[in-house]
Design a protein around this motif. Structure first.
Motif, PDB file in Angstrom:
ATOM      1  N   GLY A   1       0.624  -1.181   0.060  1.00  0.00           N
ATOM      2  CA  GLY A   1      -0.424  -0.403  -0.084  1.00  0.00           C
ATOM      3  C   GLY A   1       0.577   1.278  -0.022  1.00  0.00           C
ATOM      4  O   GLY A   1       0.687   1.909   0.767  1.00  0.00           O
TER       5      GLY A   1
ATOM      6  N   ASP B   1      -0.644   2.870   3.506  1.00  0.00           N
ATOM      7  CA  ASP B   1      -2.223   2.339   3.592  1.00  0.00           C
ATOM      8  C   ASP B   1      -1.735   1.169   5.127  1.00  0.00           C
ATOM      9  O   ASP B   1      -1.064   0.293   4.484  1.00  0.00           O
ATOM     10  CB  ASP B   1      -2.491   1.826   2.757  1.00  0.00           C
ATOM     11  CG  ASP B   1      -4.088   0.731   3.349  1.00  0.00           C
ATOM     12  OD1 ASP B   1      -3.665  -0.184   4.063  1.00  0.00           O
ATOM     13  OD2 ASP B   1      -5.001   0.929   2.682  1.00  0.00           O
ATOM     14  N   GLY B   2      -2.243   1.942   6.191  1.00  0.00           N
ATOM     15  CA  GLY B   2      -1.503   1.239   7.393  1.00  0.00           C
ATOM     16  C   GLY B   2      -2.287  -0.432   7.337  1.00  0.00           C
ATOM     17  O   GLY B   2      -1.840  -1.359   8.279  1.00  0.00           O
ATOM     18  N   GLU B   3      -3.412  -0.810   6.815  1.00  0.00           N
ATOM     19  CA  GLU B   3      -4.312  -2.110   6.825  1.00  0.00           C
ATOM     20  C   GLU B   3      -2.752  -2.811   6.081  1.00  0.00           C
ATOM     21  O   GLU B   3      -2.714  -3.746   6.647  1.00  0.00           O
ATOM     22  CB  GLU B   3      -5.092  -2.155   6.544  1.00  0.00           C
ATOM     23  CG  GLU B   3      -5.830  -3.540   6.074  1.00  0.00           C
ATOM     24  CD  GLU B   3      -7.897  -3.264   6.319  1.00  0.00           C
ATOM     25  OE1 GLU B   3      -7.781  -4.513   6.452  1.00  0.00           O
ATOM     26  OE2 GLU B   3      -8.233  -2.169   6.606  1.00  0.00           O
ATOM     27  N   LYS B   4      -2.983  -2.198   4.675  1.00  0.00           N
ATOM     28  CA  LYS B   4      -1.980  -2.867   3.969  1.00  0.00           C
ATOM     29  C   LYS B   4      -0.169  -3.718   4.208  1.00  0.00           C
ATOM     30  O   LYS B   4      -0.327  -4.829   3.492  1.00  0.00           O
ATOM     31  CB  LYS B   4      -2.017  -2.618   1.988  1.00  0.00           C
ATOM     32  CG  LYS B   4      -3.552  -2.598   1.500  1.00  0.00           C
ATOM     33  CD  LYS B   4      -3.578  -2.197   0.883  1.00  0.00           C
ATOM     34  CE  LYS B   4      -4.664  -2.424  -0.555  1.00  0.00           C
ATOM     35  NZ  LYS B   4      -4.786  -1.245  -1.886  1.00  0.00           N
TER      36      LYS B   4
ATOM     37  N   ARG C   1       1.182  -3.479   6.864  1.00  0.00           N
ATOM     38  CA  ARG C   1       1.228  -4.674   8.319  1.00  0.00           C
ATOM     39  C   ARG C   1       0.924  -5.962   7.564  1.00  0.00           C
ATOM     40  O   ARG C   1       1.663  -6.820   8.411  1.00  0.00           O
ATOM     41  CB  ARG C   1      -0.322  -4.448   9.318  1.00  0.00           C
ATOM     42  CG  ARG C   1      -0.003  -5.032  10.752  1.00  0.00           C
ATOM     43  CD  ARG C   1      -0.905  -4.057  11.041  1.00  0.00           C
ATOM     44  NE  ARG C   1      -0.413  -3.251  12.124  1.00  0.00           N
ATOM     45  CZ  ARG C   1       0.554  -2.926  13.101  1.00  0.00           C
ATOM     46  NH1 ARG C   1       0.759  -3.553  13.883  1.00  0.00           N
ATOM     47  NH2 ARG C   1       0.363  -1.326  13.751  1.00  0.00           N
ATOM     48  N   ALA C   2      -0.172  -5.857   7.226  1.00  0.00           N
ATOM     49  CA  ALA C   2      -0.335  -7.601   6.206  1.00  0.00           C
ATOM     50  C   ALA C   2       0.555  -7.898   5.160  1.00  0.00           C
ATOM     51  O   ALA C   2       1.742  -9.004   5.186  1.00  0.00           O
ATOM     52  CB  ALA C   2      -1.249  -7.053   5.174  1.00  0.00           C
TER      53      ALA C   2
ATOM     54  N   THR D   1       3.592  -8.983   8.083  1.00  0.00           N
ATOM     55  CA  THR D   1       3.061  -9.472   8.264  1.00  0.00           C
ATOM     56  C   THR D   1       3.646 -11.178   7.782  1.00  0.00           C
ATOM     57  O   THR D   1       4.131 -12.095   8.470  1.00  0.00           O
ATOM     58  CB  THR D   1       2.149  -9.888   8.638  1.00  0.00           C
ATOM     59  OG1 THR D   1       1.457  -8.351   9.333  1.00  0.00           O
ATOM     60  CG2 THR D   1       1.781 -10.793   9.649  1.00  0.00           C
TER      61      THR D   1
ATOM     62  N   ASP E   1       5.624  -3.268  14.057  1.00  0.00           N
ATOM     63  CA  ASP E   1       5.040  -2.138  14.549  1.00  0.00           C
ATOM     64  C   ASP E   1       6.282  -1.046  13.909  1.00  0.00           C
ATOM     65  O   ASP E   1       5.879   0.221  13.096  1.00  0.00           O
ATOM     66  CB  ASP E   1       4.920  -1.668  15.310  1.00  0.00           C
ATOM     67  CG  ASP E   1       3.552  -2.373  16.145  1.00  0.00           C
ATOM     68  OD1 ASP E   1       2.547  -3.121  15.410  1.00  0.00           O
ATOM     69  OD2 ASP E   1       2.948  -3.363  17.183  1.00  0.00           O
TER      70      ASP E   1
ATOM     71  N   LEU F   1       6.677  -1.082   9.638  1.00  0.00           N
ATOM     72  CA  LEU F   1       5.979   0.125   9.303  1.00  0.00           C
ATOM     73  C   LEU F   1       5.961   1.752   9.973  1.00  0.00           C
ATOM     74  O   LEU F   1       5.703   2.460   8.351  1.00  0.00           O
ATOM     75  CB  LEU F   1       4.460  -0.431  10.099  1.00  0.00           C
ATOM     76  CG  LEU F   1       3.228   0.232   9.473  1.00  0.00           C
ATOM     77  CD1 LEU F   1       2.995   0.171   8.042  1.00  0.00           C
ATOM     78  CD2 LEU F   1       1.944  -0.284  10.484  1.00  0.00           C
TER      79      LEU F   1
ATOM     80  N   GLU G   1       6.442   4.162   7.308  1.00  0.00           N
ATOM     81  CA  GLU G   1       5.858   5.679   6.334  1.00  0.00           C
ATOM     82  C   GLU G   1       6.697   7.085   6.853  1.00  0.00           C
ATOM     83  O   GLU G   1       6.400   7.646   6.248  1.00  0.00           O
ATOM     84  CB  GLU G   1       4.555   6.035   7.969  1.00  0.00           C
ATOM     85  CG  GLU G   1       3.291   4.636   7.833  1.00  0.00           C
ATOM     86  CD  GLU G   1       2.512   4.568   9.070  1.00  0.00           C
ATOM     87  OE1 GLU G   1       3.157   5.027  10.234  1.00  0.00           O
ATOM     88  OE2 GLU G   1       1.707   4.325   9.032  1.00  0.00           O
TER      89      GLU G   1
END
Length: 581
Positions: free
Chosen positions: A102, A143-146, A148-149, A152, A188, A191, A195
């Motif tokens: 993201g 995109d934080g959700e993408k 992190r996925a 991970t 964390d 990410l 950013e």
């Protein structure tokens, strides 16, 4: 007019004293006016356009309006954000797909930043005399959700659990397990790095934070444990001597499956031996039985009217799992046959059943008896007789569970069984212990008519004509057992005996019900058998028999009336005709 102080006349200031200050003030004002004029001219000349010469990672957006610059940045987003981002996790290089994570360029904010970079007074004036807006860093969004996925998923391939140094034992041999550090990607923190960093800023990979875990047990401790204990432990058998008894030889292969070395409070590898598991090894169990005397329960009989005592019980000696573990562990570090021989402690065990307590335990009458006949064959007579011998004299206390497999044990040559014919995967085959299903069926029916509950049982895959339909059982070591639960309220004594062509099982105790009745229903869902040729290597012929479903009702009666009912439903598959060429 001049004023005087204390009658004195002050000196007159010389001519021209304030003239330099006046000149400086005029000059400053003129400069400010010129500076403001130049700013105004620069702003009017530039308007809202991006300063000429402005570049974003080499992409020229100079001279464009903010909207035009934004559009150009969007069209060239692939150029501004690489397809993959080079990263580094500790000392391991890697790549991260920017689309999956993201990572995008905010064209609107980047264009705004480029316009603002040329709005300072000096920069505005500079536009009138130069042609450059300079390099502008892109504004990156994640995109934080993408993100992190994606991180991970990256961690799944990078993370590694710490491996403590240890020693393993298998097949009578010891092997050193060298330690290895663990590592984990800080998702964390990674990410946050994404950013805060602009991809393409430089050629160096983006470092992502990782956590490292060092093993508590190191290589030096593994070497010490191997040399000081593990290698000698597997160097040969240990021999235990029983006071006033025999000897028990235990091979390294038997010990290895139950021996471990685990770190203690000081991180030293310390041996631990599972004595219960070691006692469960068939060779060890047989040797222990030979070297010790088991407690003998009193033998009971039924004379047709009352329970009688055929012989009194006697005390025995046993080796507890703890005593076995302690004795073996003391000998394992030693080398040489003499040093690996030592005593093992035993304890006296009283019989569970004596002639004196039989009545108090509620063993007063014959609850049930059942006989199964079978075609005589040397293997069948041997296996049925051996199983009956092992079952005879079983005592099941109130609330206890009796297990066929636990009582009879594994059907091996060491346990007194020979090869015979049995059903496996819907066909006859040869295996050690063939024929013991006749004993299982007899026990099932004795328990059925004694009125006790079943915890586990299973019928044959296809029907065998000499057994009652829907009221028979088979067993398989490690996969299928026959278990009943003594819910009669009193102890149960199991008598078992066999001839060359029959086996009889009787339950002695106290009846919970006056009568147990069996009612069989009709055959349903009948299926015709097929025919096939047997395996060339090991073929046993079969006669055909239809498959069917059948239900049997067990009816409990007390005082001449029904008090309960239980249904046993059995499905038999067709027994195909098998020919052997």
């Amino acid at each position: 007019m001049l004023h005087t102080v204390d009658g004195e006349t002050p000196d007159r200031p010389p001519a021209g004293r304030y003239r330099p200050r006046l000149v400086a003030g005029v000059a400053a004002g003129a400069a400010a006016a010129v500076f403001g004029l130049l700013c105004l001219v620069g702003l009017l000349a530039g308007g809202d356009d991006i300063p000429s010469g402005t570049r974003v990672l080499g992409l020229d957006i100079g001279g464009l309006s903010r909207a035009e610059a934004q559009a150009k940045l969007e069209r060239n987003s692939d150029r501004l954000v690489p397809e993959t981002l080079r990263i580094r996790m500790g000392d391991q290089p890697g790549e991260l797909g920017t689309a999956a994570a993201g990572i995008t360029v905010d064209a609107d904010e980047t264009a705004a930043a480029a316009a603002q970079s040329g709005s300072g007074p000096l920069t505005v004036i500079g536009r009138l005399f130069s042609g450059g807006g300079g390099d502008v860093e892109p504004v990156i969004r994640v995109d934080g959700e993408k993100g992190r996925a994606a991180l991970t998923a990256l961690a799944e391939s990078y993370d590694r659990k710490v491996r403590e140094g240890s020693v393993s034992f298998h097949g009578g041999e010891a092997a050193a397990v060298q330690p290895r550090g663990g590592r984990q990607l800080d998702v964390d923190g990674a990410l946050a790095e994404l950013e805060n960093s602009a991809p393409g800023r430089g050629s160096d990979p983006l470092p992502l934070p990782v956590r490292r875990v060092e093993p508590r047990v190191g290589a030096e401790e593994v070497d010490r444990a191997m040399a000081g204990f593990a290698a000698p432990a597997m160097s040969g058998p240990v021999t235990l001597t029983v006071p006033d008894g025999g000897e028990i030889a235990i091979e390294p292969a038997a010990v290895a499956g139950h021996l471990t070395m685990e770190p203690d409070a000081s991180e030293k590898l310390t041996p631990r031996l599972d004595g219960r598991g070691l006692l469960g090894e068939s060779e060890v169990a047989a040797a222990v039985r030979e070297a010790t005397d088991e407690a003998e329960n009193a033998r009971l009989d039924w004379d047709g009217a009352k329970v009688t005592v055929a012989s009194e019980g006697s005390a025995g000696r046993e080796i507890t799992p703890r005593a076995l573990s302690r004795a073996v562990l003391e000998l394992l570090p030693e080398e040489g046959a003499d040093a690996r021989t030592g005593r093992v402690a035993t304890r006296v065990v009283q019989p569970e059943l004596t002639g004196e307590n039989a009545g108090r335990l509620g063993i007063r009458e014959q609850m049930s008896t059942f006989t199964v006949e079978f075609p005589p064959a040397p293997y069948r007579t041997q296996n049925v007789g051996q199983a009956a011998k092992l079952i005879d004299g079983s005592v099941v206390m109130p609330g206890g569970t009796w297990s066929f497999n636990d009582t009879v044990g594994e059907r091996t040559e060491a346990n007194g069984f020979v090869e015979g014919i049995m059903i496996l995967d819907g066909k006859y085959t040869r295996a050690t212990g063939g024929g013991v299903s006749a004993v299982a069926t007899t026990v099932f029916n004795a328990a059925f008519f004694a009125g006790v509950g079943f915890e586990e049982y299973g019928a044959h895959s296809f029907y065998i004509e000499r057994y009652p339909e829907g009221r028979e059982a088979t067993v398989a070591w490690g996969s299928l057992d026959l278990k009943f639960r003594n819910d009669s309220g009193n102890a149960i004594y199991v008598r078992a005996g066999a001839t060359e062509d029959s086996v009889t099982i009787s339950f002695l105790g106290t009846r919970k019900y006056d009568e147990i009745e069996s009612v069989k229903g009709p055959r349903t869902n009948v299926q015709e058998p097929g025919s096939r040729k047997g395996d060339a290597a090991a073929c046993e012929p079969q006669t055909p028999l239809e498959g069917f479903d059948v239900a049997v009702e067990r009816i409990f009666k007390s005082g001449g009336r029904e008090v309960d009912r239980e249904t046993f439903t059995t499905t038999y598959t067709p027994r195909d005709s098998v020919t052997c060429d």
